[in-house]
Design a protein around this motif. Structure first.
Motif, PDB file in Angstrom:
ATOM      1  N   LYS A 366       1.037  -1.622   0.034  1.00  0.00           N
ATOM      2  CA  LYS A 366       0.359   0.320   0.042  1.00  0.00           C
ATOM      3  C   LYS A 366       0.677   1.460  -0.320  1.00  0.00           C
ATOM      4  N   SER A 367       0.127   1.953  -0.660  1.00  0.00           N
ATOM      5  CA  SER A 367       0.817   3.942  -0.726  1.00  0.00           C
ATOM      6  C   SER A 367       0.516   4.679   1.046  1.00  0.00           C
ATOM      7  N   PRO A 368       0.569   5.343   1.181  1.00  0.00           N
ATOM      8  CA  PRO A 368       1.080   5.959   2.119  1.00  0.00           C
ATOM      9  C   PRO A 368       0.105   5.923   2.702  1.00  0.00           C
ATOM     10  N   ILE A 369      -1.043   7.020   1.612  1.00  0.00           N
ATOM     11  CA  ILE A 369      -1.953   7.959   1.077  1.00  0.00           C
ATOM     12  C   ILE A 369      -2.672   6.589   1.612  1.00  0.00           C
ATOM     13  N   ASP A 370      -2.985   5.638   0.935  1.00  0.00           N
ATOM     14  CA  ASP A 370      -3.300   4.303   0.626  1.00  0.00           C
ATOM     15  C   ASP A 370      -3.363   3.247   2.264  1.00  0.00           C
ATOM     16  N   LEU A 371      -2.536   3.230   2.621  1.00  0.00           N
ATOM     17  CA  LEU A 371      -2.898   3.284   4.240  1.00  0.00           C
ATOM     18  C   LEU A 371      -3.278   4.198   5.297  1.00  0.00           C
ATOM     19  N   VAL A 372      -2.739   5.198   4.683  1.00  0.00           N
ATOM     20  CA  VAL A 372      -3.403   5.609   6.043  1.00  0.00           C
ATOM     21  C   VAL A 372      -4.993   6.697   5.992  1.00  0.00           C
ATOM     22  N   ILE A 373      -5.665   6.811   4.692  1.00  0.00           N
ATOM     23  CA  ILE A 373      -6.867   7.543   4.619  1.00  0.00           C
ATOM     24  C   ILE A 373      -7.807   6.125   4.308  1.00  0.00           C
ATOM     25  N   GLY A 374      -6.950   4.640   3.610  1.00  0.00           N
ATOM     26  CA  GLY A 374      -7.799   3.970   4.035  1.00  0.00           C
ATOM     27  C   GLY A 374      -8.327   3.346   5.383  1.00  0.00           C
ATOM     28  N   LEU A 375      -7.072   3.469   6.561  1.00  0.00           N
ATOM     29  CA  LEU A 375      -7.462   2.702   7.882  1.00  0.00           C
ATOM     30  C   LEU A 375      -9.079   4.053   7.957  1.00  0.00           C
ATOM     31  N   LEU A 376      -8.421   4.987   8.076  1.00  0.00           N
ATOM     32  CA  LEU A 376      -9.696   5.581   8.489  1.00  0.00           C
ATOM     33  C   LEU A 376     -11.208   5.685   8.577  1.00  0.00           C
ATOM     34  N   ARG A 377     -11.170   4.716   6.468  1.00  0.00           N
ATOM     35  CA  ARG A 377     -12.014   4.746   6.225  1.00  0.00           C
ATOM     36  C   ARG A 377     -13.256   3.485   6.781  1.00  0.00           C
ATOM     37  N   GLU A 378     -11.700   2.703   6.844  1.00  0.00           N
ATOM     38  CA  GLU A 378     -12.183   1.388   6.926  1.00  0.00           C
ATOM     39  C   GLU A 378     -13.102   1.100   8.313  1.00  0.00           C
ATOM     40  N   PHE A 379     -11.789   1.710   9.043  1.00  0.00           N
ATOM     41  CA  PHE A 379     -12.377   1.853  10.616  1.00  0.00           C
ATOM     42  C   PHE A 379     -12.943   2.610  11.341  1.00  0.00           C
ATOM     43  N   GLU A 380     -14.253   3.532   9.834  1.00  0.00           N
ATOM     44  CA  GLU A 380     -14.523   4.381  10.274  1.00  0.00           C
ATOM     45  C   GLU A 380     -14.890   4.902  11.394  1.00  0.00           C
ATOM     46  N   VAL A 381     -13.697   5.791  11.366  1.00  0.00           N
ATOM     47  CA  VAL A 381     -13.097   7.273  12.421  1.00  0.00           C
ATOM     48  C   VAL A 381     -13.858   8.004  12.244  1.00  0.00           C
ATOM     49  N   SER A 382     -14.254   8.097  13.218  1.00  0.00           N
ATOM     50  CA  SER A 382     -15.130   9.715  13.429  1.00  0.00           C
ATOM     51  C   SER A 382     -14.634  11.013  13.143  1.00  0.00           C
ATOM     52  N   LEU A 383     -14.736  12.061  12.438  1.00  0.00           N
ATOM     53  CA  LEU A 383     -14.215  12.596  12.266  1.00  0.00           C
ATOM     54  C   LEU A 383     -15.129  14.318  12.546  1.00  0.00           C
ATOM     55  N   PRO A 384     -14.255  15.247  12.306  1.00  0.00           N
ATOM     56  CA  PRO A 384     -14.928  16.756  12.945  1.00  0.00           C
ATOM     57  C   PRO A 384     -15.997  16.423  11.487  1.00  0.00           C
ATOM     58  N   ALA A 385     -17.266  17.482  12.409  1.00  0.00           N
ATOM     59  CA  ALA A 385     -18.601  17.453  12.007  1.00  0.00           C
ATOM     60  C   ALA A 385     -18.291  18.901  10.232  1.00  0.00           C
ATOM     61  N   ILE A 460      -8.503  12.228  16.494  1.00  0.00           N
ATOM     62  CA  ILE A 460      -8.708  11.128  15.835  1.00  0.00           C
ATOM     63  C   ILE A 460      -8.323   9.715  16.698  1.00  0.00           C
ATOM     64  N   ILE A 461      -9.330   8.961  16.425  1.00  0.00           N
ATOM     65  CA  ILE A 461      -8.723   7.407  17.675  1.00  0.00           C
ATOM     66  C   ILE A 461      -9.550   6.213  16.366  1.00  0.00           C
ATOM     67  N   ILE A 462      -9.218   4.712  15.991  1.00  0.00           N
ATOM     68  CA  ILE A 462     -10.219   3.946  16.039  1.00  0.00           C
ATOM     69  C   ILE A 462     -10.788   3.841  17.363  1.00  0.00           C
ATOM     70  N   ASP A 463     -12.427   3.534  16.614  1.00  0.00           N
ATOM     71  CA  ASP A 463     -13.327   2.984  17.787  1.00  0.00           C
ATOM     72  C   ASP A 463     -13.491   1.939  17.733  1.00  0.00           C
ATOM     73  N   PRO A 464     -12.530   0.975  18.309  1.00  0.00           N
ATOM     74  CA  PRO A 464     -12.210  -1.078  17.799  1.00  0.00           C
ATOM     75  C   PRO A 464     -13.594  -1.922  18.185  1.00  0.00           C
ATOM     76  N   ILE A 465     -14.760  -1.399  19.430  1.00  0.00           N
ATOM     77  CA  ILE A 465     -15.726  -1.763  19.372  1.00  0.00           C
ATOM     78  C   ILE A 465     -17.041  -1.569  18.941  1.00  0.00           C
ATOM     79  N   ALA A 466     -17.284  -0.053  17.932  1.00  0.00           N
ATOM     80  CA  ALA A 466     -17.697   0.312  17.394  1.00  0.00           C
ATOM     81  C   ALA A 466     -17.767  -0.133  16.081  1.00  0.00           C
ATOM     82  N   PHE A 467     -16.093  -0.823  15.528  1.00  0.00           N
ATOM     83  CA  PHE A 467     -16.313  -1.670  14.167  1.00  0.00           C
ATOM     84  C   PHE A 467     -16.192  -3.015  14.316  1.00  0.00           C
ATOM     85  N   ALA A 468     -15.920  -3.264  15.239  1.00  0.00           N
ATOM     86  CA  ALA A 468     -16.917  -5.225  15.636  1.00  0.00           C
ATOM     87  C   ALA A 468     -17.526  -5.436  15.779  1.00  0.00           C
ATOM     88  N   THR A 469     -18.687  -4.501  16.098  1.00  0.00           N
ATOM     89  CA  THR A 469     -20.149  -4.236  16.280  1.00  0.00           C
ATOM     90  C   THR A 469     -20.786  -4.416  15.466  1.00  0.00           C
TER      91      THR A 469
END
Length: 556
Positions: A366-385, A460-469
């Protein structure tokens, strides 16, 4: 520590090497095999940034053809251009643009270097936001592909206005899924590119060969075995391009007929001895169209672009079989469709070759952009409104910095040939991984799952419970394992590895599955119980941290 990091680096490359595709058995004929999650996730990861569960579920009820057709639809232009996020700590925009207001419409005549650099940083952060918030479309990823193809470094020349760089982004995005000939023309006449490669100084009495050379070497023909343009062709192209410049009174594109070489331009046998008939006055600008027609009449132009698309979206190795069975017929489709981009991508993403997962999946780092952006999107990381502009820009600037430390900074490509991973033989994508960048990747994933990362007011932080749920059956450790891996991984883990991870982390060293199931059920029945939540949270953090620490996580 150095030995440990070098070992990690070698391990990552070993995994990548072990994932070298088997010789392909399929070509561009339409794919008729199984259409299940593995094929869908492969398609989404290659065409977007990560494969979010919501996107997987959305597309799961559609046919492969329907999914590809939808992914190839362009999305609407950005509603909100970059804003003034830089008027902080007492800094004032000298042109009068207020904080959190649009700066791209400010007059480029009102210029100072410090302000321009701040605006470029604003644009780079904003662009990261476009990637992060991209829709169910290839549009933003393909724009990134063209950014690498027409590689620029916004930080290289401080005199190029940030407004022009925003216009350059729009040139790429507006034509990303359209006609390649029109894209080349738009970039050629783009004020940012005219400045960047000195086209604005290309005059009949003082020709500048910079862009005339790169147009052929990097943008249309390349340097492959089928490329046979000559130095005389570079000079002829340079003469065609004379007079295309930028006005000094308002910094817009301008064709200066008085600085255009109006004599005929003879191209070599590679271009079928084509003559661009010289024109005087305003019609001289149309010589560019004549030259592009000659360039795109060659077979090599279409093949060169198809090779670059192949290396970006599938795999970097192009041997004789790939050239014969994939590149050449794909290039014929490109030419027969008047260099429209969508038919090429549609054929590729609907082909037997693309879904030959033993060949095309889990084979690139993975490129760094694929890694970083992909992680936030796949884990549905909560972002500022969207109504929290300060928080959004803090996150975007933070992600820009994270990717930069991993040696991929958007808007600042180190070489005009692009990021090394897409052209530097023989290592190609392995250049993303070294002792420094692998450490940075691990720091990023560890921080995201453990304590989060913060910039100013935004965290920004991964919420592992939200992802697993959100998974179908998170109370079953085996299902949790398989469902998580089906989203996050493309490289298969062995049964022994999965059993080890399950027992040592999810079961806390026990041997019976109910040690996890009971913990999960206890949390679900009373999510306000701090102890029950902490038990599940801690195990899930350790579980996902372990997965992301595996070199296999970095393969796509």
């Amino acid at each position: 520590m150095k030995d440990q990091l070098d070992g990690l680096n070698r391990h990552a490359k070993t995994v990548a090497a072990s994932a070298i595709p088997a010789p392909p058995t399929a070509g561009l004929q339409p794919y008729t095999g199984p259409w299940d999650r593995p094929q869908l996730v492969h398609l989404l990861k290659r065409t977007m940034f990560g494969a979010r569960l919501g996107d997987i579920n959305y597309f799961a009820t559609k046919t492969m053809e329907e999914v590809v057709d939808e992914l190839l639809q362009p999305t609407a232009a950005p509603v909100l251009p970059p804003l003034n996020n830089y008027s902080v700590d007492g800094y004032i925009d000298a042109t009068g643009v207020a904080p959190w207001q649009i700066w791209v419409n400010a007059s480029p005549l009102l210029y100072n270097q410090e302000l321009n650099q701040k605006r470029i940083a604003s644009l780079q952060a904003w662009w990261m936001g476009q990637l992060l918030n991209s829709q169910r479309s290839i549009h933003e990823k393909l724009t990134l592909f063209w950014h690498n193809h027409f590689a620029v470094n916004m930080n290289k020349d401080a005199s190029i206005r940030a407004q022009h760089w925003y216009g350059h982004y729009l040139s790429l995005r507006n034509n990303a899924l359209g006609n390649f000939t029109q894209l080349v023309k738009a970039v050629t006449l783009d004020p940012a590119m005219l400045f960047f490669l000195n086209g604005n100084t290309n005059k009949k009495t003082a020709p500048n060969e910079n862009y005339g050379r790169e147009l052929q070497e990097l943008y249309t023909i390349g340097k492959g075995a089928g490329s046979a343009y000559t130095e005389d062709d570079v000079r002829a192209a340079t003469r065609v391009l004379t007079g295309h410049t930028v006005r000094t009174d308002n910094y817009t594109y301008f064709f200066d007929a008085g600085e255009h070489d109006s004599d005929n331009k003879l191209f070599s046998a590679f271009y079928s001895n084509h003559i661009v008939t010289g024109k005087t006055g305003a019609p001289g600008a149309t010589e560019l169209d004549d030259m592009l027609t000659a360039i795109f009449a060659t077979e090599e132009a279409a093949r060169f672009i198809c090779r670059k698309l192949y290396r970006f979206f599938i795999y970097y190795t192009i041997d004789d079989a790939i050239e014969t069975n994939i590149i050449i017929p794909l290039a014929d489709i490109f030419r027969n469709n008047n260099y429209n981009i969508q038919p090429v991508l549609s054929t590729l993403f609907k082909s037997e070759h693309f879904y030959d997962l033993t060949y095309s999946s889990a084979c690139v780092i993975k490129s760094p952009i694929d890694l970083v952006i992909g992680l936030l999107r796949e884990f549905e990381v909560s972002l500022p409104a969207s109504d929290n502009a300060a928080g959004q820009y803090d996150v975007w600037a933070l992600l820009l910095s994270v990717c930069s430390r991993q040696q991929q900074q958007i808007g600042a490509i180190p070489e005009v040939a692009g990021w090394y991973a897409y052209y530097l033989e023989p290592s190609f994508h392995e250049t993303w991984i070294n002792a420094v960048t692998y450490t940075e990747r691990t720091i990023f994933t560890d921080n995201m799952i453990l304590q989060g990362i913060t910039q100013n007011t935004a965290t920004i932080i991964i919420d592992p419970i939200a992802f697993a749920t959100a998974l179908p059956n998170p109370g079953d450790p085996n299902a949790l394992m398989d469902d998580s891996l089906s989203i996050l991984f493309r490289y298969p883990l062995s049964d022994a590895t999965k059993a080890f991870i399950k027992q040592s982390i999810l079961l806390s060293g026990q041997t019976t599955d109910y040690y996890w199931t009971n913990a999960w059920d206890a949390y679900i029945s009373n999510p306000n119980d701090a102890m029950a939540k902490s038990l599940v949270q801690t195990r899930l953090q350790a579980f996902y941290k372990y997965l992301m620490n595996l070199p296999e996580y970095h393969l796509s």
